[in-house]
Scaffold this motif. Structure first.
Motif, PDB file in Angstrom:
ATOM      1  N   MET A 206       0.829  -1.210   0.000  1.00  0.00           N
ATOM      2  CA  MET A 206       0.000   0.000   0.000  1.00  0.00           C
ATOM      3  C   MET A 206       0.864   1.261   0.000  1.00  0.00           C
ATOM      4  SD  MET A 206      -3.096  -0.975   2.558  1.00  0.00           S
ATOM      5  CE  MET A 206      -4.564  -1.757   1.908  1.00  0.00           C
ATOM      6  N   ALA A 207       1.920   1.247   0.825  1.00  0.00           N
ATOM      7  CA  ALA A 207       2.819   2.408   0.877  1.00  0.00           C
ATOM      8  C   ALA A 207       3.456   2.656  -0.487  1.00  0.00           C
ATOM      9  CB  ALA A 207       3.898   2.195   1.933  1.00  0.00           C
ATOM     10  N   ARG A 209       2.256   2.342  -3.210  1.00  0.00           N
ATOM     11  CA  ARG A 209       1.277   2.982  -4.093  1.00  0.00           C
ATOM     12  C   ARG A 209       0.918   4.383  -3.615  1.00  0.00           C
ATOM     13  NH1 ARG A 209       3.400  -0.367  -6.676  1.00  0.00           N
ATOM     14  NH2 ARG A 209       2.450  -2.260  -7.472  1.00  0.00           N
ATOM     15  N   GLY A 210       1.515   4.781  -2.498  1.00  0.00           N
ATOM     16  CA  GLY A 210       1.295   6.152  -2.022  1.00  0.00           C
ATOM     17  C   GLY A 210       0.371   6.276  -0.831  1.00  0.00           C
ATOM     18  N   ILE A 211      -0.091   5.151  -0.289  1.00  0.00           N
ATOM     19  CA  ILE A 211      -1.014   5.216   0.848  1.00  0.00           C
ATOM     20  C   ILE A 211      -0.207   5.325   2.141  1.00  0.00           C
ATOM     21  CG2 ILE A 211      -2.866   4.018   2.071  1.00  0.00           C
ATOM     22  CD1 ILE A 211      -3.568   2.614  -0.562  1.00  0.00           C
ATOM     23  N   PRO A 212      -0.403   6.396   2.905  1.00  0.00           N
ATOM     24  CA  PRO A 212       0.355   6.580   4.152  1.00  0.00           C
ATOM     25  C   PRO A 212       0.014   5.478   5.166  1.00  0.00           C
ATOM     26  CG  PRO A 212      -0.788   8.611   3.522  1.00  0.00           C
ATOM     27  CD  PRO A 212      -1.321   7.522   2.654  1.00  0.00           C
ATOM     28  N   PRO A 213       0.906   5.221   6.124  1.00  0.00           N
ATOM     29  CA  PRO A 213       0.720   4.117   7.068  1.00  0.00           C
ATOM     30  C   PRO A 213      -0.623   4.143   7.808  1.00  0.00           C
ATOM     31  CG  PRO A 213       2.902   5.072   7.330  1.00  0.00           C
ATOM     32  CD  PRO A 213       2.188   5.915   6.326  1.00  0.00           C
ATOM     33  N   ALA A 215      -3.494   5.437   6.913  1.00  0.00           N
ATOM     34  CA  ALA A 215      -4.595   5.102   6.011  1.00  0.00           C
ATOM     35  C   ALA A 215      -4.550   3.617   5.636  1.00  0.00           C
ATOM     36  CB  ALA A 215      -4.539   5.970   4.759  1.00  0.00           C
TER      37      ALA A 215
ATOM     38  N   HIS B  75       5.648   5.849   1.145  1.00  0.00           N
ATOM     39  CA  HIS B  75       4.489   6.463   0.492  1.00  0.00           C
ATOM     40  C   HIS B  75       4.833   7.829  -0.105  1.00  0.00           C
ATOM     41  CE1 HIS B  75       4.155   8.311   4.514  1.00  0.00           C
ATOM     42  NE2 HIS B  75       3.469   9.266   3.925  1.00  0.00           N
ATOM     43  N   ALA B  78       6.368   7.286  -3.500  1.00  0.00           N
ATOM     44  CA  ALA B  78       5.327   7.083  -4.514  1.00  0.00           C
ATOM     45  C   ALA B  78       4.743   8.426  -4.941  1.00  0.00           C
ATOM     46  CB  ALA B  78       4.240   6.160  -3.963  1.00  0.00           C
ATOM     47  N   PHE B 100      -8.710   0.559  -3.152  1.00  0.00           N
ATOM     48  CA  PHE B 100      -7.259   0.628  -2.934  1.00  0.00           C
ATOM     49  C   PHE B 100      -6.624   1.699  -3.819  1.00  0.00           C
ATOM     50  CE2 PHE B 100      -3.218  -1.346  -4.617  1.00  0.00           C
ATOM     51  CZ  PHE B 100      -2.429  -1.178  -3.494  1.00  0.00           C
TER      52      PHE B 100
END
Lengths: 259, 249
Positions: A206-207, A209-213, A215, B75, B78, B100
């Motif tokens: 997830m990280a 792909r840009g998702i912060p921890p 979230a 993140h 990214a 997602f």
């Protein structure tokens, strides 16, 4: 009178994981109280609850339900309270009755949150399904003690219970104790349990792909507790329960919980 | 002008040194291929650039479009425009691809100070990229990678890349597990998404075959944790013909 109402201790099986400090100071009269509900033959009833407010020294809620022949009882509880929060259900199923239970414990700090259920399949052809998910951090504890009793003539009973816990930090605990007492021979009883940490591989995926921890953690916890709330057929209530659980996690982020 | 400048990078995993002084310059508009035998450190390079926990940098630097890449959280890398294509994409039960990717895209936009994309605009974008990779849009409504075949996972990786629109992609064995048709579709997808003057790609691969579709400008041989040889596209053919041992020696 008070003599007959001895306080339970951790030596009592149903209280073995309960908060000892709470038990020491509890009011025996209050502890002996049960809320009684009867589901009429053929009736379908839903009961959704959120235990959210912390109240010292703790909160014990006990529900006793008789589900008459052909009735259905759908119960879902989010237990997010503390410092000790216990929800107990004793459900007796008559012929062909159905009971569905979804429970979520979620919390950090020193909270002890537990579900204790006793499902009595008193007559044939009744079904029950219990799904409990625990999400704990800090030094918190999540417990599920589930007893299933199948009476001698309660053939074609189909009973299941499933418990899974995610411990977000070292120091958090989960306990489960399934108990099956089966006196009939033509029954299906299944139980399963798993305790683990949040999936770190999924967290990094997830990280990446840009998702912060925070979230990512919320998405993963949401997916995890969704199993317990799957049986909530009212969409608005489903969302209310889910939000009530996830909002606790929002507060936890300030404590710096790691994925 | 360099997009990615890796200088003397050293990294270890569980205390074991894997990258031992790796240097590499990638300019905008370029496609670089990194080839090498098993255990050379190819995947470690990808994970180290992505910031995977457990991949510890012990020396060297990585400059990404003027930023110190190694100082950023995964993140944030990214959001800065880095995309890591996984050799083994991770399954996430209970979280749909749509949820997602929308979360990912909007998180990246927020980090860059941009507003979120509306649900309708997002679905339009997702549909367009799924079509490019010939992936049924209904598959994106399913939980992330759960029940996907190896080939579907790789095409889904490229759909993600299309939606997130990175500046720089590190694609770790994106060709493994693909049949001949899927290889062509993925190759064409990489070209359509990334073959642009302001973008660049690092293709990590064992085989020449993906390079038939995505023509590299530069080919590197990675062995023992560093680049041992660099050349043009002909180097990949030479490797395929003669093997790593002969060429890298």
């Amino acid at each position: 009178m008070t003599q007959a109402l001895a306080l339970p201790t951790n030596r009592d099986e149903d209280w073995r994981y309960a908060d000892a400090a709470y038990l020491a100071g509890a009011d025996p009269v209050a502890l002996a109280q049960w809320e009684e509900v009867q589901v009429a033959p053929g009736e379908a009833r839903r009961d959704y609850r959120v235990l959210a407010a912390d109240s010292a020294p703790g909160h014990v809620e006990r529900l006793r339900v008789q589900v008459c022949a052909g009735g259905r009882f759908e119960l879902a509880v989010v237990n997010a309270a503390g410092p000790y929060a216990r929800f107990e259900a004793e459900v007796t199923l008559e012929q062909g009755a159905h009971f569905a239970f979804g429970g979520v414990t979620i919390g950090g700090g020193d909270r002890v949150q537990e579900f204790v259920t006793r499902v009595i399949h008193a007559e044939p052809d009744a079904t029950s399904q219990q799904v409990v998910r625990a999400v704990q951090w800090g030094r918190a504890t999540g417990n599920f003690l589930g007893r299933i009793e199948v009476a001698r003539h309660a053939q074609k009973t189909d009973a299941g219970q499933n418990f899974k816990a995610i411990l977000l930090e070292k120091g958090a605990t989960a306990n489960t104790k399934p108990e099956l007492e089966i006196y009939a021979d033509d029954v299906k009883c299944a139980h399963g349990a798993a305790i683990g940490a949040l999936d770190q591989q999924a967290g990094f995926y997830m990280a990446s792909r840009g998702i912060p921890p925070e979230a990512a953690r919320k998405l993963l916890v949401r997916a995890f507790i969704a199993d317990a709330l799957e049986g909530v057929s009212d969409a608005a209530e489903h969302d209310r329960l889910l939000d009530a659980a996830l909002v606790v996690l929002d507060g936890a982020m300030m404590e710096g919980v790691g994925v | 002008m360099t997009m990615l400048q890796i200088d003397n990078l050293q990294a270890e995993v569980a205390g074991k040194p894997i990258l031992k002084g790796l240097s590499l310059d990638v300019k905008p508009g370029e496609v670089h291929a990194i080839m090498g035998p098993n255990g050379a450190g190819k995947s470690t390079l990808g994970y180290t650039l992505g910031g995977r926990p457990g991949y510890e940098v012990t020396g060297g630097s990585v400059d990404f479009a003027g930023q110190d890449l190694l100082a950023l959280e995964p993140h944030e890398r990214a959001a800065a425009g880095l995309f890591l294509g996984f050799q083994y994409p991770v399954e996430i039960p209970g979280v749909s691809f749509v949820q997602f990717l929308r979360e990912a895209l909007n998180a990246q936009r927020a980090t860059r100070g941009e507003g979120p994309l509306s649900g309708g605009d997002f679905l339009k974008l997702a549909r367009e990229k799924a079509a490019l990779l010939r992936l049924d849009m209904d598959m994106l409504k399913r939980p992330v990678n759960v029940g996907f075949s190896g080939g579907e996972k790789k095409r889904a990786e490229m759909v993600q890349m299309g939606i997130l629109d990175p500046k720089f992609a590190v694609l770790d064995e994106t060709d493994s597990g693909l049949d001949i048709d899927a290889l062509r579709i993925v190759g064409e997808g990489i070209n359509a998404i990334m073959r642009k003057p302001d973008k660049a790609v690092l293709l990590i691969t064992h085989y020449q075959r993906l390079l038939d579709y995505v023509k590299p400008d530069v080919v590197h041989v990675l062995a023992g944790g560093r680049i041992v040889k660099t050349g043009g596209p002909e180097l990949a053919l030479e490797l395929e013909r003669e093997g790593y041992e002969a060429v890298a020696a």
